[in-house]
Design an enzyme around this catalytic site. Structure first.
Site, short mmCIF file in Angstrom:
data_model
loop_
_atom_site.label_atom_id
_atom_site.label_comp_id
_atom_site.label_asym_id
_atom_site.label_seq_id
_atom_site.Cartn_x
_atom_site.Cartn_y
_atom_site.Cartn_z
N GLU A 1 0.89 -1.17 0.00
CA GLU A 1 0.00 0.00 0.00
C GLU A 1 0.92 1.20 0.00
OE1 GLU A 1 -1.57 3.13 0.59
OE2 GLU A 1 -1.82 2.58 2.71
N CYS B 1 -1.85 8.89 2.72
CA CYS B 1 -1.74 8.57 1.30
C CYS B 1 -3.01 8.92 0.53
CB CYS B 1 -1.40 7.09 1.12
SG CYS B 1 -2.49 5.98 2.04
#
Length: 485
Positions: A253, A287
């Site tokens: 990720e 993110c």
């Protein structure tokens, strides 16, 4: 949790024992500017020892029934709620994250452990329809999901408690022995979460915790005993993880520079309020934080004014103050980098409508309007307290503009037009789309992950349990539960 001089210890957990003797690294809080935690750092010999111990420990962890693992995870969820204030305070000290956001993170930790418990109870297998083909007549085939063995969890600093709960909780639910490589910026938080799961009843064979830098992470990734690696961090470090790991299963990720699209039919005050709240949570160090906002040109100026007013109303200051909305970034260098990118954009013709200053690691929430399409704050991952706003004319074209990014994690869309919603869901090159919300929204039991340089795999307990297990097949020759003719 704090020693007599107010410094939180962050021991290593190696080979079944907590270890605090040996080399240490001190963490200076980015807001308080004093030492807040002290971690026992690992060397390569520790990495080798951890991997060897985990290989044998994995056998005993795998023998725990799913119900036993689930009960432990449920107790961990309850303990996360009990300890939420203490751990949230550690997060504020080590990272400068506002205490109210830290409390919210611990609420998510409790939810995550509870969902992992539920997923442990769902682990099973299949009876395969082998007799549907001629060669399968007279035979039976079964599968079940077995623990992968040794898992490596490399966690980031920006959500150190909840992202560790995702990786560690799902791995334990699957029946693995897990090695945790903690972020250097949040060693005490990491140790607190590991201790919490042990207190809940996880056997010591189930977890090890090492502190250190990229060299320790690389050594663990390369260890032949490790079967699966879950990493959250930058795209560049993710590529290094993949190189060091070799032929192992990976869940990556990685980064993002998330786009949110605001159409002319949107209710602008609500959209601006949402983008202001979610663009600067944890000083934008997420993110999926709002980075690029594309607004239909006919309402662009109005939106910029509304967003600017909302951002001006955010309270910046002491992360331990319950009323603080925005604390500090992780360190001075990060804040200076973001500010330099903002200055570069202004030199290229953009304008700062609010913010644009810093005090140490604290960057005042900054809005940059109308930057050039190739500005760093548009094409790179800002990961800081800055949001850009750009106009668009045509919906199909703005979707193409969003897709020019090398990243593809999550996007937001404000509109009431179902046709645009379905078109964006189909056309945007992202792992998830949030409608009538910004890019920065996540439910911990819903699949989460990206495409392109934002990584692969999905971080929700259900999907992670699949990554942390292997399918084992049993073939019974000349023994059938099906018809034999």
């Amino acid at each position: 949790m704090l020693d007599s001089i107010g410094v939180a210890p962050a021991p290593a957990l190696l080979g079944g024992k907590w270890i605090d003797d040996g080399p240490v690294a001190e963490r200076v809080g980015p807001f308080v500017r004093t030492v807040v935690s002290r971690a026992r750092t690992a060397d390569r010999a520790d990495a080798v020892a951890a991997a060897e111990y985990a290989r044998s420990a994995a056998r005993s962890v795998a023998k725990l029934a799913p119900a036993t693992r689930a009960a432990t995870l449920d107790r961990a969820a309850a303990l996360a709620t009990e300890r939420r204030e203490d751990i949230a305070r550690l997060i504020a000290l080590e990272l400068g994250k506002p205490i109210k956001d830290g409390l919210g993170e611990l609420d998510r930790v409790a939810d995550t452990f509870a969902v992992c418990a539920a997923e442990a109870r769902r682990i099973g297998g299949d009876v395969l329809p082998v007799a549907g083909w001629e060669r399968g007549i007279g035979n039976t085939a079964l599968t079940y999901r077995a623990p992968a063995g040794v898992a490596l969890a490399i966690t980031p600093f920006n959500a150190p408690a909840n992202l560790l709960a995702h990786k560690l909780g799902a791995s334990f639910a699957a029946g693995n022995s897990t090695i945790v490589k903690a972020p250097p910026q949040a060693p005490a938080v990491s140790a607190a979460v590991v201790a919490l799961l042990l207190e809940a009843g996880a056997p010591v064979e189930a977890i090890q915790l090492l502190h250190g830098g990229g060299d320790i992470g690389a050594a663990l990734c390369a260890a032949p005993e490790v079967a699966v690696i879950s990493f959250t961090g930058s795209a560049e470090t993710g590529a290094a993880v993949a190189r060091a790991a070799g032929a192992k299963r990976l869940v990556l990720e990685l980064g993002g520079n998330a786009a949110t699209i605001v159409c002319a039919d949107a209710f602008l005050p609500a959209a601006a309020r949402n983008c202001a709240r979610t663009g600067y949570t944890n000083s934008g160090q997420s993110c999926i934080s709002v980075q690029r906002i594309y607004v239909q040109r006919s309402r662009f100026a109005e939106f910029v004014d509304l967003l600017t007013a909302e951002v001006q109303a955010l309270k910046v200051g002491d992360p331990l103050d319950p009323s603080t909305d925005v604390g500090s970034m992780v360190d001075d260098e990060a804040a200076e980098r973001v500010l330099s990118w903002a200055t570069e954009a202004v030199d290229g013709g953009a304008r700062i409508t609010v913010g644009g200053t810093r005090d140490g690691a604290t960057l005042t929430p900054t809005v940059v309007a109308d930057p050039a399409a190739d500005a760093s704050i548009v094409v790179r991952e800002v990961f800081g307290a800055l949001v850009t706003v750009l106009p668009f004319d045509d919906f199909d074209t703005v979707l193409q503009t969003c897709n020019t990014s090398r990243f593809g994690l999550q996007a937001g869309l404000f509109t009431n037009d179902i046709g645009r919603i379905l078109t964006a869901w189909r056309e945007l090159e992202v792992g998830g789309l949030v409608v009538n919300g910004s890019s920065n929204f996540r439910l911990d039991h819903v699949p989460f992950g990206g495409v392109k340089d934002s990584g692969f795999g999905r971080e929700s307990p259900h999907h992670m349990v699949e990554d942390y297990t292997v399918v084992k097949t049993l073939l019974l020759r000349d023994l059938s539960i099906w018809g034999e003719n």
